[in-house]
Design a protein around this motif. Sequence first.
Motif, PDB file in Angstrom:
ATOM      1  N   MET A 189       0.860  -1.163   0.000  1.00  0.00           N
ATOM      2  CA  MET A 189       0.000   0.000   0.000  1.00  0.00           C
ATOM      3  C   MET A 189       0.909   1.229   0.000  1.00  0.00           C
ATOM      4  O   MET A 189       1.813   1.319   0.805  1.00  0.00           O
ATOM      5  N   THR A 190       0.647   2.148  -0.901  1.00  0.00           N
ATOM      6  CA  THR A 190       1.458   3.356  -0.957  1.00  0.00           C
ATOM      7  C   THR A 190       1.020   4.323   0.130  1.00  0.00           C
ATOM      8  O   THR A 190      -0.079   4.213   0.675  1.00  0.00           O
ATOM      9  N   LEU A 191       1.883   5.288   0.404  1.00  0.00           N
ATOM     10  CA  LEU A 191       1.558   6.286   1.416  1.00  0.00           C
ATOM     11  C   LEU A 191       0.286   7.026   1.044  1.00  0.00           C
ATOM     12  O   LEU A 191      -0.574   7.260   1.874  1.00  0.00           O
ATOM     13  N   THR A 192       0.129   7.353  -0.228  1.00  0.00           N
ATOM     14  CA  THR A 192      -1.050   8.090  -0.675  1.00  0.00           C
ATOM     15  C   THR A 192      -2.319   7.273  -0.474  1.00  0.00           C
ATOM     16  O   THR A 192      -3.301   7.772   0.061  1.00  0.00           O
ATOM     17  N   SER A 193      -2.308   6.002  -0.876  1.00  0.00           N
ATOM     18  CA  SER A 193      -3.514   5.184  -0.704  1.00  0.00           C
ATOM     19  C   SER A 193      -3.811   4.956   0.770  1.00  0.00           C
ATOM     20  O   SER A 193      -4.959   4.960   1.192  1.00  0.00           O
ATOM     21  N   ALA A 194      -2.753   4.771   1.581  1.00  0.00           N
ATOM     22  CA  ALA A 194      -2.959   4.604   3.015  1.00  0.00           C
ATOM     23  C   ALA A 194      -3.576   5.860   3.618  1.00  0.00           C
ATOM     24  O   ALA A 194      -4.488   5.778   4.445  1.00  0.00           O
ATOM     25  N   THR A 195      -3.100   7.016   3.196  1.00  0.00           N
ATOM     26  CA  THR A 195      -3.640   8.281   3.701  1.00  0.00           C
ATOM     27  C   THR A 195      -5.094   8.446   3.291  1.00  0.00           C
ATOM     28  O   THR A 195      -5.927   8.882   4.098  1.00  0.00           O
ATOM     29  N   LEU A 196      -5.423   8.080   2.066  1.00  0.00           N
ATOM     30  CA  LEU A 196      -6.812   8.179   1.600  1.00  0.00           C
ATOM     31  C   LEU A 196      -7.733   7.258   2.401  1.00  0.00           C
ATOM     32  O   LEU A 196      -8.825   7.659   2.804  1.00  0.00           O
ATOM     33  N   ILE A 197      -7.285   6.030   2.614  1.00  0.00           N
ATOM     34  CA  ILE A 197      -8.101   5.088   3.384  1.00  0.00           C
ATOM     35  C   ILE A 197      -8.256   5.583   4.820  1.00  0.00           C
ATOM     36  O   ILE A 197      -9.345   5.565   5.383  1.00  0.00           O
ATOM     37  N   GLN A 198      -7.148   6.044   5.407  1.00  0.00           N
ATOM     38  CA  GLN A 198      -7.202   6.514   6.790  1.00  0.00           C
ATOM     39  C   GLN A 198      -8.137   7.709   6.918  1.00  0.00           C
ATOM     40  O   GLN A 198      -8.907   7.799   7.870  1.00  0.00           O
ATOM     41  N   THR A 199      -8.103   8.594   5.960  1.00  0.00           N
ATOM     42  CA  THR A 199      -8.961   9.773   5.996  1.00  0.00           C
ATOM     43  C   THR A 199     -10.421   9.405   5.735  1.00  0.00           C
ATOM     44  O   THR A 199     -11.315   9.866   6.429  1.00  0.00           O
ATOM     45  N   GLY A 200     -10.648   8.545   4.747  1.00  0.00           N
ATOM     46  CA  GLY A 200     -12.011   8.196   4.352  1.00  0.00           C
ATOM     47  C   GLY A 200     -12.719   7.251   5.302  1.00  0.00           C
ATOM     48  O   GLY A 200     -13.931   7.337   5.487  1.00  0.00           O
ATOM     49  N   ASP A 201     -11.979   6.328   5.890  1.00  0.00           N
ATOM     50  CA  ASP A 201     -12.584   5.336   6.778  1.00  0.00           C
ATOM     51  C   ASP A 201     -11.545   4.886   7.803  1.00  0.00           C
ATOM     52  O   ASP A 201     -10.886   3.859   7.613  1.00  0.00           O
ATOM     53  N   PRO A 202     -11.384   5.653   8.881  1.00  0.00           N
ATOM     54  CA  PRO A 202     -10.366   5.321   9.880  1.00  0.00           C
ATOM     55  C   PRO A 202     -10.504   3.903  10.451  1.00  0.00           C
ATOM     56  O   PRO A 202      -9.508   3.247  10.722  1.00  0.00           O
ATOM     57  N   GLY A 203     -11.723   3.437  10.623  1.00  0.00           N
ATOM     58  CA  GLY A 203     -11.928   2.081  11.149  1.00  0.00           C
ATOM     59  C   GLY A 203     -11.404   1.025  10.189  1.00  0.00           C
ATOM     60  O   GLY A 203     -10.751   0.063  10.600  1.00  0.00           O
ATOM     61  N   GLN A 204     -11.675   1.193   8.897  1.00  0.00           N
ATOM     62  CA  GLN A 204     -11.182   0.254   7.893  1.00  0.00           C
ATOM     63  C   GLN A 204      -9.656   0.298   7.827  1.00  0.00           C
ATOM     64  O   GLN A 204      -8.997  -0.730   7.717  1.00  0.00           O
ATOM     65  N   TYR A 205      -9.102   1.482   7.931  1.00  0.00           N
ATOM     66  CA  TYR A 205      -7.646   1.630   7.930  1.00  0.00           C
ATOM     67  C   TYR A 205      -7.030   0.835   9.080  1.00  0.00           C
ATOM     68  O   TYR A 205      -6.058   0.114   8.890  1.00  0.00           O
ATOM     69  N   GLN A 206      -7.602   0.931  10.272  1.00  0.00           N
ATOM     70  CA  GLN A 206      -7.078   0.200  11.419  1.00  0.00           C
ATOM     71  C   GLN A 206      -7.195  -1.307  11.209  1.00  0.00           C
ATOM     72  O   GLN A 206      -6.299  -2.057  11.576  1.00  0.00           O
ATOM     73  N   ARG A 207      -8.293  -1.778  10.583  1.00  0.00           N
ATOM     74  CA  ARG A 207      -8.446  -3.212  10.325  1.00  0.00           C
ATOM     75  C   ARG A 207      -7.385  -3.697   9.337  1.00  0.00           C
ATOM     76  O   ARG A 207      -6.787  -4.753   9.523  1.00  0.00           O
ATOM     77  N   VAL A 208      -7.132  -2.924   8.286  1.00  0.00           N
ATOM     78  CA  VAL A 208      -6.109  -3.286   7.301  1.00  0.00           C
ATOM     79  C   VAL A 208      -4.735  -3.279   7.958  1.00  0.00           C
ATOM     80  O   VAL A 208      -3.929  -4.196   7.777  1.00  0.00           O
ATOM     81  N   PHE A 209      -4.460  -2.258   8.750  1.00  0.00           N
ATOM     82  CA  PHE A 209      -3.174  -2.129   9.423  1.00  0.00           C
ATOM     83  C   PHE A 209      -2.978  -3.294  10.384  1.00  0.00           C
ATOM     84  O   PHE A 209      -1.893  -3.877  10.461  1.00  0.00           O
ATOM     85  N   ARG A 210      -4.022  -3.660  11.105  1.00  0.00           N
ATOM     86  CA  ARG A 210      -3.936  -4.772  12.057  1.00  0.00           C
ATOM     87  C   ARG A 210      -3.703  -6.087  11.319  1.00  0.00           C
ATOM     88  O   ARG A 210      -2.898  -6.906  11.741  1.00  0.00           O
ATOM     89  N   ALA A 211      -4.404  -6.290  10.221  1.00  0.00           N
ATOM     90  CA  ALA A 211      -4.223  -7.518   9.441  1.00  0.00           C
ATOM     91  C   ALA A 211      -2.788  -7.629   8.937  1.00  0.00           C
ATOM     92  O   ALA A 211      -2.179  -8.709   8.989  1.00  0.00           O
TER      93      ALA A 211
END
Length: 74
Positions: A1-23
């Motif tokens: 995952m690139t920094l840009t896509s990670a930032t977009l996911i984190q901004t758009g859906d923080p809960g989903q970002y945490q689930r992806v990061f945890r996985a």
Amino acid sequence: MTLTSATLIQTGDPGQYQRVFRAEWVFAHNSEALKKCVTDMQESKQDQRCTVSVPAPAHKAPAGFVMPPVSRCL
């Protein structure tokens, strides 16, 4: 995952970002066991049970990682 896509996911859906990061964190600590499990599944063409380890909090989590409540991750 690139920094840009990670930032977009984190901004758009923080809960989903945490689930992806945890996985990713769980996968990083269990990659060899998971690779073996997938190989066993491919060879046997049968479902496989795999054992993974989830490091205790004493282990260093990735920078910026906040462990979300388990109920939100499942």
